[in-house]
Design a protein around this motif. Structure first.
Motif, PDB file in Angstrom:
ATOM      1  N   ASP A 192       0.868  -1.174   0.000  1.00  0.00           N
ATOM      2  CA  ASP A 192       0.000   0.000   0.000  1.00  0.00           C
ATOM      3  C   ASP A 192       0.909   1.230   0.000  1.00  0.00           C
ATOM      4  O   ASP A 192       1.779   1.362   0.865  1.00  0.00           O
ATOM      5  CB  ASP A 192      -0.876  -0.006   1.252  1.00  0.00           C
ATOM      6  CG  ASP A 192      -1.860   1.158   1.274  1.00  0.00           C
ATOM      7  OD1 ASP A 192      -2.975   1.000   0.765  1.00  0.00           O
ATOM      8  OD2 ASP A 192      -1.502   2.224   1.811  1.00  0.00           O
TER       9      ASP A 192
ATOM     10  N   CYS B 216      -0.420   8.381   4.994  1.00  0.00           N
ATOM     11  CA  CYS B 216      -1.187   8.710   6.206  1.00  0.00           C
ATOM     12  C   CYS B 216      -0.646   8.034   7.463  1.00  0.00           C
ATOM     13  O   CYS B 216      -0.661   8.626   8.540  1.00  0.00           O
ATOM     14  CB  CYS B 216      -2.673   8.408   6.019  1.00  0.00           C
ATOM     15  SG  CYS B 216      -3.055   6.705   5.603  1.00  0.00           S
TER      16      CYS B 216
ATOM     17  N   CYS C   7      -3.437  11.896   4.092  1.00  0.00           N
ATOM     18  CA  CYS C   7      -2.784  11.156   3.009  1.00  0.00           C
ATOM     19  C   CYS C   7      -1.949  12.064   2.105  1.00  0.00           C
ATOM     20  O   CYS C   7      -1.673  11.718   0.951  1.00  0.00           O
ATOM     21  CB  CYS C   7      -3.825  10.408   2.185  1.00  0.00           C
ATOM     22  SG  CYS C   7      -4.825   9.271   3.170  1.00  0.00           S
TER      23      CYS C   7
ATOM     24  N   TYR D 260     -14.062   2.422   6.965  1.00  0.00           N
ATOM     25  CA  TYR D 260     -12.618   2.304   7.259  1.00  0.00           C
ATOM     26  C   TYR D 260     -12.331   2.450   8.747  1.00  0.00           C
ATOM     27  O   TYR D 260     -11.166   2.421   9.153  1.00  0.00           O
ATOM     28  CB  TYR D 260     -11.788   3.369   6.530  1.00  0.00           C
ATOM     29  CG  TYR D 260     -11.989   3.463   5.031  1.00  0.00           C
ATOM     30  CD1 TYR D 260     -12.368   2.353   4.287  1.00  0.00           C
ATOM     31  CD2 TYR D 260     -11.780   4.668   4.368  1.00  0.00           C
ATOM     32  CE1 TYR D 260     -12.557   2.454   2.918  1.00  0.00           C
ATOM     33  CE2 TYR D 260     -11.961   4.772   2.994  1.00  0.00           C
ATOM     34  CZ  TYR D 260     -12.354   3.662   2.271  1.00  0.00           C
ATOM     35  OH  TYR D 260     -12.528   3.768   0.923  1.00  0.00           O
TER      36      TYR D 260
ATOM     37  N   ARG E  16     -11.284  13.013   5.353  1.00  0.00           N
ATOM     38  CA  ARG E  16     -10.617  12.780   4.073  1.00  0.00           C
ATOM     39  C   ARG E  16     -11.493  13.161   2.871  1.00  0.00           C
ATOM     40  O   ARG E  16     -11.237  12.748   1.746  1.00  0.00           O
ATOM     41  CB  ARG E  16     -10.230  11.304   3.950  1.00  0.00           C
ATOM     42  CG  ARG E  16      -9.327  10.773   5.057  1.00  0.00           C
ATOM     43  CD  ARG E  16      -8.487   9.607   4.546  1.00  0.00           C
ATOM     44  NE  ARG E  16      -7.934   8.752   5.570  1.00  0.00           N
ATOM     45  CZ  ARG E  16      -6.923   9.087   6.377  1.00  0.00           C
ATOM     46  NH1 ARG E  16      -6.371  10.289   6.307  1.00  0.00           N
ATOM     47  NH2 ARG E  16      -6.463   8.214   7.257  1.00  0.00           N
TER      48      ARG E  16
ATOM     49  N   GLN F 216     -10.789  11.778  -0.852  1.00  0.00           N
ATOM     50  CA  GLN F 216     -11.508  10.545  -1.178  1.00  0.00           C
ATOM     51  C   GLN F 216     -12.894  10.907  -1.736  1.00  0.00           C
ATOM     52  O   GLN F 216     -13.409  11.998  -1.507  1.00  0.00           O
ATOM     53  CB  GLN F 216     -11.627   9.665   0.065  1.00  0.00           C
ATOM     54  CG  GLN F 216     -10.252   9.248   0.586  1.00  0.00           C
ATOM     55  CD  GLN F 216     -10.310   8.372   1.824  1.00  0.00           C
ATOM     56  OE1 GLN F 216     -11.355   8.249   2.470  1.00  0.00           O
ATOM     57  NE2 GLN F 216      -9.184   7.779   2.162  1.00  0.00           N
TER      58      GLN F 216
ATOM     59  N   VAL G 249     -13.333  -3.967   3.030  1.00  0.00           N
ATOM     60  CA  VAL G 249     -12.578  -3.190   4.019  1.00  0.00           C
ATOM     61  C   VAL G 249     -12.868  -3.609   5.454  1.00  0.00           C
ATOM     62  O   VAL G 249     -13.716  -4.469   5.716  1.00  0.00           O
ATOM     63  CB  VAL G 249     -12.794  -1.673   3.840  1.00  0.00           C
ATOM     64  CG1 VAL G 249     -12.340  -1.238   2.450  1.00  0.00           C
ATOM     65  CG2 VAL G 249     -14.230  -1.281   4.123  1.00  0.00           C
TER      66      VAL G 249
END
Ligand code: PBG
Length: 329
Positions: A121, A125, A133, A206, A222, A226, A278
């Protein structure tokens, strides 16, 4: 699809026996498609359970190699590595350190298990003191796009140098796939594929991951990078851009609440497409199963089959190892 005339129309004929049902099944779930995430942290013999993700641990590299060995033996073909560094700063220097935690984990896993596909990944972040991020402009309270790109590119190259087979940028900065592709090529890693988290939504699913990766944003959220869960067309634009910039595979994330997006992405582009089941998708099933409310095995397999049916070629799931066992049994 033409509509059969009476008396042909008896769909139950083909559901009479397991053999028939399997023979006409349109979708298969196989171990070959699964990716198991791992969280690496510094130290030795560390196995720190993640409260909100039963069965998932933060592992020191020695322990991670043990678990990866067991997963590989069970039939898991690929892992996705995240790192929790000792120290965080405002430049995410741990993300691209030669001896950073993910870089160490990659080297150790590839040394022990050369046949296991290692995906990393690529994000900052976990390494930023503020948990965002990208680079943060404190006064403006903004996450800066273009100044973040070189950090992501350096991170990806450092992962490739450590031996990563695939890099997977999850930051959602604009232009990062191009930046990473250019940097990988310049460093000689022309054959390292990019799996881009192309349609990554700003999701409450998440939540448990942020405990796992210790990456919760310290302020704000975010939503400026996002995607808005309300949007589909925008997801297609995101995917189109990432493909144009050089993504080899694209991802939709989360999975279960976004199967329509998965389907549109797969049918529109025909690219190798990954679904990320997730953290909260995992935790919800575990929690309900622990209460005896649902059958964990049946619900998990059905959810993953749904992702396959929607168009996923690859499924990232915290249950990958159990699933391999269930598929055999
Ligand atoms: C890092 C990242 C996140 C996840 C994968 N990579 C968290 C986030 O964006 O906040 C979530 C994975 C999960 O919930 O299982 N950017």
């Amino acid at each position: 699809m033409n509509r059969p005339e009476f008396p042909a129309c008896r769909p139950r004929r083909l559901r009479q026996t397991p053999v028939l049902r399997r023979m006409v099944a349109e979708t298969q779930l196989s171990a070959h498609q699964l990716v198991l995430p791992f969280f690496a942290r510094p130290g030795k013999k560390v196995r720190r359970p993640i409260g909100s993700m039963p069965g998932v641990f933060q592992l020191s590299v020695d322990e991670l190699v043990k678990d990866a060995t067991a997963a590989y033996a069970a039939g898991v073909p690929a892992v996705l590595l995240f790192g929790i560094p000792d120290r965080k700063d405002e430049r995410a220097s741990g993300a691209y350190a030669r001896n950073g935690i993910v870089q160490q984990a990659v080297r150790a896993v590839k040394r022990e298990l050369p046949g296991l596909l290692v995906i990393t990944d690529v994000c900052v972040c976990e390494y930023m003191s503020h948990g965002h991020c990208g680079i943060v402009h404190r006064a403006a309270g903004r996450v800066l796009n273009d100044p973040t790109l070189p950090l992501l590119a350096r991170t990806a190259v450092s992962h490739a140098e450590a031996g990563a087979d695939v890099v997977a940028p999850s930051d959602m900065m604009d232009g990062r796939v191009r930046a990473i592709r250019t940097a990988l090529d310049a460093a000689g890693f022309v054959d390292t594929p990019i799996l881009s988290y192309a349609a990554k939504y700003a999701s409450a699913f998440y939540g448990p991951f942020r405990e796992a990766a210790e990456s919760a944003p310290q302020f704000g959220d975010r939503r400026s990078y996002q995607m808005n869960p309300a949007n589909t067309e925008e997801a297609l634009r995101e995917v189109a851009l990432d493909i144009a910039e050089g993504a080899d595979m694209v991802m939709v994330k989360p999975a279960l609440a976004y199967l329509d997006i998965l389907h549109r992405v797969k049918t529109t582009f025909g690219y190798p497409t990954a679904a990320y089941a997730v953290s909260a998708e995992h935790s919800m099933i575990k929690a309900a199963a622990a209460k005896g409310w649902i059958d964990e095995r049946a619900v998990t397999l059905e959810a993953l089959l749904g992702m396959r049916r929607a168009g996923a070629d690859i499924i990232i799931t915290y249950s990958a190892m159990e699933v391999c066992g269930w598929l055999k049994g």
